[in-house]
Design an enzyme around this catalytic site. Sequence first.
Site, PDB file in Angstrom:
ATOM      1  N   GLU A  22      74.115  -8.688  41.269  1.00 30.08           N
ATOM      2  CA  GLU A  22      75.528  -8.998  41.423  1.00 30.08           C
ATOM      3  C   GLU A  22      75.602 -10.369  42.095  1.00 30.08           C
ATOM      4  OE1 GLU A  22      77.941  -6.261  43.697  1.00 30.08           O
ATOM      5  OE2 GLU A  22      79.706  -7.525  43.397  1.00 30.08           O
TER       6      GLU A  22
ATOM      7  N   ARG B 219      63.156   1.102  46.864  1.00 35.70           N
ATOM      8  CA  ARG B 219      63.416  -0.290  47.185  1.00 35.70           C
ATOM      9  C   ARG B 219      62.431  -0.772  48.245  1.00 35.70           C
ATOM     10  NH1 ARG B 219      68.391  -2.408  48.728  1.00 35.70           N
ATOM     11  NH2 ARG B 219      69.278  -1.298  46.986  1.00 35.70           N
TER      12      ARG B 219
ATOM     13  N   LYS C  90      72.591  -7.339  51.796  1.00 40.95           N
ATOM     14  CA  LYS C  90      73.356  -8.567  51.584  1.00 40.95           C
ATOM     15  C   LYS C  90      74.481  -8.691  52.595  1.00 40.95           C
ATOM     16  CE  LYS C  90      72.940  -8.737  46.660  1.00 40.95           C
ATOM     17  NZ  LYS C  90      73.752  -8.586  45.470  1.00 40.95           N
TER      18      LYS C  90
HETATM   19  P1  ATP Z   1      73.644  -4.513  48.016  1.00 37.92           P
HETATM   20  O1  ATP Z   1      72.869  -5.138  49.162  1.00 37.92           O
HETATM   21  O2  ATP Z   1      75.051  -4.986  47.932  1.00 37.92           O
HETATM   22  O3  ATP Z   1      73.420  -3.039  47.850  1.00 37.92           O
HETATM   23  P2  ATP Z   1      71.737  -4.979  45.984  1.00 37.92           P
HETATM   24  O4  ATP Z   1      70.701  -5.378  46.958  1.00 37.92           O
HETATM   25  O5  ATP Z   1      71.642  -3.701  45.250  1.00 37.92           O
HETATM   26  O6  ATP Z   1      73.125  -5.098  46.674  1.00 37.92           O
HETATM   27  P3  ATP Z   1      72.036  -6.298  43.463  1.00 37.92           P
HETATM   28  O7  ATP Z   1      72.465  -7.688  43.197  1.00 37.92           O
HETATM   29  O8  ATP Z   1      72.853  -5.217  42.897  1.00 37.92           O
HETATM   30  O9  ATP Z   1      71.913  -6.183  45.019  1.00 37.92           O
HETATM   31  O10 ATP Z   1      70.532  -6.108  43.057  1.00 37.92           O
HETATM   32  C1  ATP Z   1      70.009  -6.473  41.813  1.00 37.92           C
HETATM   33  C2  ATP Z   1      68.814  -5.621  41.498  1.00 37.92           C
HETATM   34  O11 ATP Z   1      67.825  -5.748  42.501  1.00 37.92           O
HETATM   35  C3  ATP Z   1      69.192  -4.157  41.430  1.00 37.92           C
HETATM   36  O12 ATP Z   1      68.600  -3.595  40.280  1.00 37.92           O
HETATM   37  C4  ATP Z   1      68.621  -3.579  42.678  1.00 37.92           C
HETATM   38  O13 ATP Z   1      68.245  -2.248  42.485  1.00 37.92           O
HETATM   39  C5  ATP Z   1      67.422  -4.483  42.948  1.00 37.92           C
HETATM   40  N1  ATP Z   1      67.145  -4.528  44.379  1.00 37.92           N
HETATM   41  C6  ATP Z   1      67.992  -4.880  45.362  1.00 37.92           C
HETATM   42  N2  ATP Z   1      67.412  -4.757  46.564  1.00 37.92           N
HETATM   43  C7  ATP Z   1      66.147  -4.319  46.352  1.00 37.92           C
HETATM   44  C8  ATP Z   1      65.051  -4.006  47.203  1.00 37.92           C
HETATM   45  N3  ATP Z   1      65.138  -4.102  48.522  1.00 37.92           N
HETATM   46  N4  ATP Z   1      63.907  -3.586  46.614  1.00 37.92           N
HETATM   47  C9  ATP Z   1      63.818  -3.494  45.286  1.00 37.92           C
HETATM   48  N5  ATP Z   1      64.807  -3.773  44.430  1.00 37.92           N
HETATM   49  C10 ATP Z   1      65.973  -4.185  44.948  1.00 37.92           C
END
Ligand code: ATP
Length: 564
Positions: free
Chosen positions: A36, A263, A273
């Site tokens: 996003e 994650r 974020k």
């Molecule tokens: P928020 O912090 O708002 O929850 P997000 O970290 O999920 O957002 P996105 O932009 O939706 O942010 O993430 C893009 C992709 O990266 C998604 O598929 C998410 O699952 C993956 N992602 C985000 N954070 C992690 C993490 N810590 N480890 C592995 N994958 C991640």
Amino acid sequence: MAIDSSNPSDFIRAIVARDLDAGKHGGRVVTRFPPEPNGYLHIGHAKSICLNFGIAQEHPGAVCHLRFDDTNPTKESMEYVQAIQEDVHWLGFDWKDRMFYASDYFEPLYRHAVELIGKGLAYVDSLGPDEIRAYRGTLTEPGKDSPFRSRSREENRDLFAKMRGGEFPDGAHVLRAKIDMASPNINLRDPILYRIRHVAHYRTGSAWCIYPTYDYAHPISDAIEGITHSICTLEFEDHRPLYDWVLEHVVGSDHPQQIEFARLSLSHTVMSKRKLLELVEQKHVGGWDDPRLPTLKGLRRRGYTPDTIRAFCEHIGVAKRDAVVEMALLEHFIREDLNRRAARVMAVLRPLRIVIENYPDDQTEELEAVNNPEDPGMGTRMVPFSRVVYIEQDDFREHPPKKFFRLSPGQEVRLRYAYIIKCIGVVRDERTGEIVELRCTYDSTTRSGSQEGRKVKGTVHWVSAAHAVPAEVRLYDSLLRADTTKDDEDRDWQASLNPKSLERLTSCLVEPSLGGATPGARYQFERQGYFCVDPDSAAGTLVFNRTVPLRDSWAKIEKAQGDK
Ligand code: ATP
Ligand code: MG
């Protein structure tokens, strides 16, 4: 890069290999990375990027899409879209011409919603947000039907069209899926598909005042792009039945498959974020690229290489269980990488002046120094030596403890690549009594590379006063205090911020070969650590970031584990 599909390295690759063998999805493999655009990418995203783009690289014909998941107008912007593209490229991956925006699907998403209304599978609800929450029930109690659940298809169609047409204020109505208010899975209790939001979107402007929810937009975006394996993090596991419900009713049974993995969480830092944005907006850090942040821009400015981040992601692997990875492990990987690629140089961070009394005043010698003992191909350089040099304040003790093999009154030490010197006196500041200079002699028969003759226990680094280049060095410590627990973080995470995460040393001296160093160049400062030239450097004012100190605390942890 082809891998042996009979021996996949993790459970997701095993699923992909099995699906290929079975001819599922017509033998196609299409993954996507769906950020996003509401913030900068961090090392957690790197794990997802390495996984999605990595799988696509491992099978002939497989591809990975970059999709901006931009269905929430309030926090998204083009600045983030651009930064995300830069970071994915920097990590070493390329989406070629496969860059998409969920906001390009607003029209088909709307059309599919109208179809769901036509099938009696969606309705306009006019309860307020609080009532909707109350009607939803809890984990232990079923929800109850909204009084608007039985609206006719005609009425729903008409209201939904008026929602789109801007006839209602925010919150007046929502569109919900009609599934089951008694489902044990709360995500299936008539989830919201559309909300009214009179907010301009950074791409579609004011064309829309209703926006789809993630749970509705994501599966359909995947289907529109022909994604085969929709890989996401574990918190979406309970949403998978809804993902499948949406697709079964919109595209039928042959649809993308959602697969969840754990994650990445790293110790001593923050990765959400929301928290990163707080740090940036409240100026706890200098910006998204502050070298203390685990953002890709921050890590890059700190001196991390994309190779290191990819190697780290490969090492931690992909699993189904959440775990916190020690920051020390990431640091171990950057050390391994820079040990091989960074040239070694001498830099004095906290200088102590030394006058070598028996060295001729007008003489300079050029001494040969090895650039990297790990890689003879990196050659040698000449380092100037003269009568006045600086060493590290820490390398001198007036009253040395036992086993202090560096310089002290009456004792000898070798200056790296140069001579053995002996301390014969100290000069004090008259007012404070502080030692401001050492008086030494050198033994002219001990030049490195000659017979060297005598040996001494300690060798210290130094720079020549007449030739050294001034520099600022920024030392970083962890963003959160070392003793932070998960509970502290949940209670008041900002109270866990380490007030000493940045220390700026402004009177450092580096050897003259660094005079022309350009931003991004990486070095090992002998005996101290790895350092990288910061973009704040300008002509005459070099600025270095410490990437990581030499001491490898991960090796210590491993050793301690091995000793148990
Ligand atoms: P928020 O912090 O708002 O929850 P997000 O970290 O999920 O957002 P996105 O932009 O939706 O942010 O993430 C893009 C992709 O990266 C998604 O598929 C998410 O699952 C993956 N992602 C985000 N954070 C992690 C993490 N810590 N480890 C592995 N994958 C991640
Ligand atoms: Mg997300």
